[in-house]
Design an enzyme around this catalytic site. Structure first.
Site, PDB file in Angstrom:
ATOM      1  N   GLU A  63      -2.091  -6.552   3.261  1.00 24.67           N
ATOM      2  CA  GLU A  63      -2.470  -5.715   2.104  1.00 24.67           C
ATOM      3  C   GLU A  63      -2.005  -6.419   0.837  1.00 24.67           C
ATOM      4  OE1 GLU A  63      -1.183  -1.644   2.612  1.00 24.67           O
ATOM      5  OE2 GLU A  63      -1.762  -1.629   4.727  1.00 24.67           O
ATOM      6  N   HIS A  76       2.248  -6.000  -0.745  1.00 25.02           N
ATOM      7  CA  HIS A  76       2.321  -5.305  -2.043  1.00 25.02           C
ATOM      8  C   HIS A  76       3.528  -5.881  -2.775  1.00 25.02           C
ATOM      9  CE1 HIS A  76      -0.787  -2.683  -0.694  1.00 25.02           C
ATOM     10  NE2 HIS A  76      -0.059  -2.271   0.336  1.00 25.02           N
ATOM     11  N   ASP A 124      -1.653  -7.590  -2.817  1.00 26.51           N
ATOM     12  CA  ASP A 124      -1.932  -7.395  -4.243  1.00 26.51           C
ATOM     13  C   ASP A 124      -0.670  -7.803  -4.984  1.00 26.51           C
ATOM     14  OD1 ASP A 124      -0.351  -5.003  -3.783  1.00 26.51           O
ATOM     15  OD2 ASP A 124      -2.170  -3.813  -3.633  1.00 26.51           O
ATOM     16  N   GLU A 147       3.939   1.680   9.177  1.00 25.46           N
ATOM     17  CA  GLU A 147       5.055   2.152   8.344  1.00 25.46           C
ATOM     18  C   GLU A 147       5.989   3.136   9.055  1.00 25.46           C
ATOM     19  OE1 GLU A 147       3.016   3.529   4.806  1.00 25.46           O
ATOM     20  OE2 GLU A 147       2.095   1.573   4.487  1.00 25.46           O
ATOM     21  N   ASN A 153       2.222  -2.606  11.342  1.00 29.83           N
ATOM     22  CA  ASN A 153       1.968  -2.937   9.941  1.00 29.83           C
ATOM     23  C   ASN A 153       2.983  -2.229   9.033  1.00 29.83           C
ATOM     24  OD1 ASN A 153       0.092  -4.101   7.975  1.00 29.83           O
ATOM     25  ND2 ASN A 153      -0.544  -2.007   7.502  1.00 29.83           N
TER      26      ASN A 153
HETATM   27  O1  G3I Z   1     -12.235  10.153  -1.730  1.00 22.85           O
HETATM   28  C1  G3I Z   1     -11.505  11.212  -2.387  1.00 22.85           C
HETATM   29  C2  G3I Z   1     -12.340  11.802  -3.466  1.00 22.85           C
HETATM   30  O2  G3I Z   1     -13.465  12.429  -2.896  1.00 22.85           O
HETATM   31  C3  G3I Z   1     -11.486  12.806  -4.242  1.00 22.85           C
HETATM   32  O3  G3I Z   1     -12.223  13.347  -5.293  1.00 22.85           O
HETATM   33  C4  G3I Z   1     -10.235  12.119  -4.793  1.00 22.85           C
HETATM   34  C5  G3I Z   1      -9.318  13.090  -5.566  1.00 22.85           C
HETATM   35  O4  G3I Z   1      -8.008  13.029  -5.138  1.00 22.85           O
HETATM   36  O5  G3I Z   1      -9.522  11.603  -3.707  1.00 22.85           O
HETATM   37  C6  G3I Z   1     -10.247  10.630  -2.988  1.00 22.85           C
HETATM   38  O6  G3I Z   1      -9.476  10.184  -1.920  1.00 22.85           O
HETATM   39  C7  G3I Z   1      -8.387   9.345  -2.229  1.00 22.85           C
HETATM   40  C8  G3I Z   1      -8.618   8.026  -1.496  1.00 22.85           C
HETATM   41  O7  G3I Z   1      -7.486   7.195  -1.664  1.00 22.85           O
HETATM   42  C9  G3I Z   1      -9.848   7.271  -1.990  1.00 22.85           C
HETATM   43  O8  G3I Z   1      -9.697   6.931  -3.317  1.00 22.85           O
HETATM   44  C10 G3I Z   1      -7.129  10.017  -1.734  1.00 22.85           C
HETATM   45  O9  G3I Z   1      -6.852  11.143  -2.523  1.00 22.85           O
HETATM   46  C11 G3I Z   1      -5.967   9.049  -1.839  1.00 22.85           C
HETATM   47  O10 G3I Z   1      -4.828   9.621  -1.218  1.00 22.85           O
HETATM   48  C12 G3I Z   1      -6.316   7.761  -1.106  1.00 22.85           C
HETATM   49  O11 G3I Z   1      -5.243   6.863  -1.298  1.00 22.85           O
HETATM   50  C13 G3I Z   1      -5.154   5.784  -0.398  1.00 22.85           C
HETATM   51  C14 G3I Z   1      -3.776   5.820   0.254  1.00 22.85           C
HETATM   52  O12 G3I Z   1      -3.568   4.665   1.050  1.00 22.85           O
HETATM   53  C15 G3I Z   1      -3.670   7.026   1.175  1.00 22.85           C
HETATM   54  O13 G3I Z   1      -4.615   6.927   2.211  1.00 22.85           O
HETATM   55  C16 G3I Z   1      -5.305   4.502  -1.193  1.00 22.85           C
HETATM   56  O14 G3I Z   1      -6.647   4.399  -1.674  1.00 22.85           O
HETATM   57  C17 G3I Z   1      -5.015   3.309  -0.287  1.00 22.85           C
HETATM   58  O15 G3I Z   1      -5.022   2.109  -1.049  1.00 22.85           O
HETATM   59  C18 G3I Z   1      -3.625   3.481   0.319  1.00 22.85           C
HETATM   60  O16 G3I Z   1      -3.405   2.376   1.176  1.00 22.85           O
HETATM   61  C19 G3I Z   1      -2.114   2.286   1.774  1.00 22.85           C
HETATM   62  C20 G3I Z   1      -2.312   1.723   3.171  1.00 22.85           C
HETATM   63  O17 G3I Z   1      -3.200   2.549   3.886  1.00 22.85           O
HETATM   64  C21 G3I Z   1      -0.980   1.591   3.900  1.00 22.85           C
HETATM   65  N1  G3I Z   1      -0.052   0.813   3.124  1.00 22.85           N
HETATM   66  C22 G3I Z   1       0.156   1.236   1.737  1.00 22.85           C
HETATM   67  C23 G3I Z   1      -1.179   1.333   1.012  1.00 22.85           C
HETATM   68  C24 G3I Z   1      -0.989   1.748  -0.427  1.00 22.85           C
HETATM   69  O18 G3I Z   1      -0.487   3.047  -0.509  1.00 22.85           O
END
Ligand code: G3I
Length: 349
Positions: free
Chosen positions: A262, A233, A264, A156, A197
């Protein structure tokens, strides 16, 4: 629904049968999705669910042959402090992949999100930033050499208007950080496939042109970029499947492998109240996904890296929490029952 509540659901409720839609109902014993096609079919996973939630792990185990870590291989997780790398969770996932004969795709080395605070705050001149980038990329790629098949090396890097995103990497190294990241990754693992990506490549021609131009120019200079991850997405209805497919085709015709990285398919772009997915939407979603698979089948095999879904069940999807809206973007529902999209793929592929 929380993980804990799901674990407590009676087994009968977890029966994996299609509940809705005019698609023939199916259950997971009727086939293995990845065996229906001759390219890898992947899914983004969270280890906590993979190791502790049987209906989730049964789907991963039985239906997909490629795995991407949804969060645990991002910079903040692998490289939380200067000079400190945390391998534990990702090594466990790599062992799971080896034991279960799954390909592991690495996501992601260089991204502006999920960056550890120490990198954001790092002070140094251009040479110091270059050294940081090199150490970060090469330490991680070397660690997983032979266990990770491909990497999202840069994620990105562009804005929607086609300009380069302003990130710490861009601020300190200019656009050369992209070229450097790919070269460093190749030095560390000559066999891993290296990807750029990004999202909205089909929806947004300006962004697509900017990405394709940069990557084509870099490759002409000898920068080792093997492929493009086209994040899927998307929404039911936009972009049109035809636009998605023509972007896919543009990518391989330009000589890059294409990873639908990715996938969905959202149903609720305007965030309306939607306590249930309608039969119409479930079937439209099924058609979109089937058409993408059918088109991907036509991509010459040397350019096929695979199609990866961004999550297992609807309840796991980032979309609900990120946009705080009802949505049903994946192929399995909140109870991990197969939705029409899965049944249709199994029936028609
Ligand atoms: O694991 C912690 C947990 O311990 C905590 O209690 C909770 C409270 O905020 O957060 C949890 O972590 C979260 C994690 O996802 C797991 O659920 C993070 O806050 C959250 O920021 C994280 O979001 C991910 C996001 O990327 C940022 O890394 C999403 O799951 C994930 O689907 C998303 O994926 C991205 C790709 O990497 C790149 N392209 C876009 C895509 C969607 O945004």
């Amino acid at each position: 629904m929380s993980l804990k509540k799901l674990i407590l659901l009676p087994a009968s409720l977890l029966a994996l049968a299609c509940s809705k839609g005019n698609v023939e109902p199916c259950d997971l014993s009727s086939g293995r999705l990845y065996q229906k096609v001759n390219f890898p079919v992947g899914v983004a996973v969270e280890p906590e669910a993979l190791y502790n939630l049987p209906p989730y792990s049964n789907i991963v185990q039985g239906q997909y042959n490629s795995i991407t870590a949804e969060t645990i291989m991002k910079p903040e997780h692998l490289h939380p402090f200067e000079g400190v790398y945390f391998w534990g969770e990702a090594d466990s996932l790599a062992r799971y992949c080896e034991a279960n004969n799954k390909r592991l795709h690495g996501h992601t080395l260089i991204w502006h999100q999920q960056l550890p605070q120490w990198i954001i705050n790092f002070e140094g001149d251009r040479a110091a930033w270059d050294a940081l980038l090199k150490d970060h990329v090469q330490t991680i790629v070397t660690h997983f050499r032979g266990r990770v098949s491909g990497w999202d090396v840069v994620n990105e890097a562009f804005n929607d208007d086609g300009t380069m995103r302003s990130t710490v990497w861009h601020e300190h190294l200019g656009s050369s950080y992209i070229e450097k990241a790919f070269r460093y990754a190749r030095e560390a693992d000559p066999d891993a496939k290296l990807f750029y990506n990004d999202y909205s490549l089909a929806l947004n021609p300006k962004k697509r042109r900017a990405v394709m131009t940069l990557l084509t120019d870099l490759r002409a200079k000898g920068v080792p970029i093997d492929g493009i991850g086209m994040q899927g997405h998307i929404f039911i209805g936009f972009p049109e499947v035809s636009e998605f497919v023509s972007t896919m085709n543009e990518i391989w015709r330009s000589g890059f492998s294409v990873h639908v990285s990715e996938l969905d398919v959202s149903m609720n772009p305007f965030g309306r109240e939607m306590p249930l997915a309608s039969e119409t939407d479930l079937n439209r979603q099924a058609n979109v996904i089937l058409q993408i698979f059918q088109a991907y089948r036509q991509v010459p095999s040397q350019y096929q890296y695979g199609i990866t879904f961004w999550g297992v069940g609807d309840a796991d999807s980032w979309i609900r929490s990120y946009f705080a809206r009802d949505d049903y973007p994946l192929m399995f529902d909140d109870q991990y029952r197969a939705k029409p999209a899965y049944c249709k793929l199994l029936e028609h592929l």
